[in-house]
Design an enzyme around this catalytic site. Structure first.
Site, PDB file in Angstrom:
ATOM      1  N   LYS A 189       0.829  -1.207   0.000  1.00 37.29           N
ATOM      2  CA  LYS A 189       0.000   0.000   0.000  1.00 37.29           C
ATOM      3  C   LYS A 189       0.864   1.258   0.000  1.00 37.29           C
ATOM      4  CE  LYS A 189      -4.334  -1.808   1.885  1.00 37.29           C
ATOM      5  NZ  LYS A 189      -4.004  -3.239   1.859  1.00 37.29           N
ATOM      6  N   CYS A 198      -8.505  -6.549   6.464  1.00 36.03           N
ATOM      7  CA  CYS A 198      -8.954  -7.645   5.595  1.00 36.03           C
ATOM      8  C   CYS A 198      -9.872  -8.548   6.416  1.00 36.03           C
ATOM      9  CB  CYS A 198      -7.776  -8.404   4.994  1.00 36.03           C
ATOM     10  SG  CYS A 198      -6.601  -9.048   6.182  1.00 36.03           S
TER      11      CYS A 198
END
Length: 201
Positions: free
Chosen positions: A36, A151
């Protein structure tokens, strides 16, 4: 094509949600091995990005990955905490918190996670996530944003966590998105959650 990366659509979703923001300084506080972080640098090409992780091996990998990057700096977490805690420190326009979580959105890739998840373990994760949010709040500039992502598909780690953070930390919810695992074969996608929360101007 060194600029190409293989990534599940659910993992790419959080940083993409920040495309409309003006970001001069971003902090990726739970950067892992930098997936990311790379997205942040690509989506905000004018931004200076500071990346860190509390895990020593991941921090070493981060430093190696971004050794020659012109805009990404890898700092130890203690330096981030000490620098942005001071009264006169420059504040970040965007703080990305891709926090440790139960992984219940990625059981197709991490089936062992189902055997680790207990009620007590979930409580510990929720407490850790809350502490990370509390620690990061002072680093955010006036009008800046926290991007929180997991997640996980657990409301305690996601919607309830961020709604409580908005009340506790004087933040305003700009948007949140949750997706469940779906599809199969080449069309499979993970589950994930994101929330974009803004500090008052």
């Amino acid at each position: 094509r060194p600029d190409r990366r293989v990534q599940d659509p659910a993992s790419a979703m959080p940083v993409r949600a920040t495309q409309g923001l003006h970001v001069d300084l971003a902090i990726d506080y739970c950067a892992g091995r930098g997936t990311k972080t790379k997205q942040l640098a690509a989506v905000h090409p004018q931004a200076r990005v500071i990346a860190t992780d509390t895990h020593a091996d991941r921090l070493t990998d981060l430093a190696r990955e971004f050794a020659d990057h012109p805009r990404v700096e890898v700092w130890p977490p203690q330096r981030v905490q000490e620098t942005f805690r001071t009264r006169n420190a420059v504040r970040a326009d965007l703080v990305l918190l891709d926090v440790p979580c139960s992984n219940t959105g990625v059981l197709a890739r991490r089936p062992e996670a189902r055997y680790r998840l207990t009620e007590a373990g979930l409580d510990r994760l929720v407490a850790l996530q809350r502490q990370i949010l509390d620690d990061a709040r002072p680093w955010v500039a006036t009008g800046g944003c926290i991007l929180y992502s997991t997640c996980s598909v657990e409301p305690a780690e996601n919607q309830r966590q961020c709604e409580a953070a908005c009340r506790r930390l004087d933040l305003k919810m700009q948007g949140q998105q949750s997706v469940l695992p779906s599809g199969h074969g080449p069309n499979y996608r993970d589950g994930s959650y994101l929330a974009l929360m803004r500090a008052p101007r």
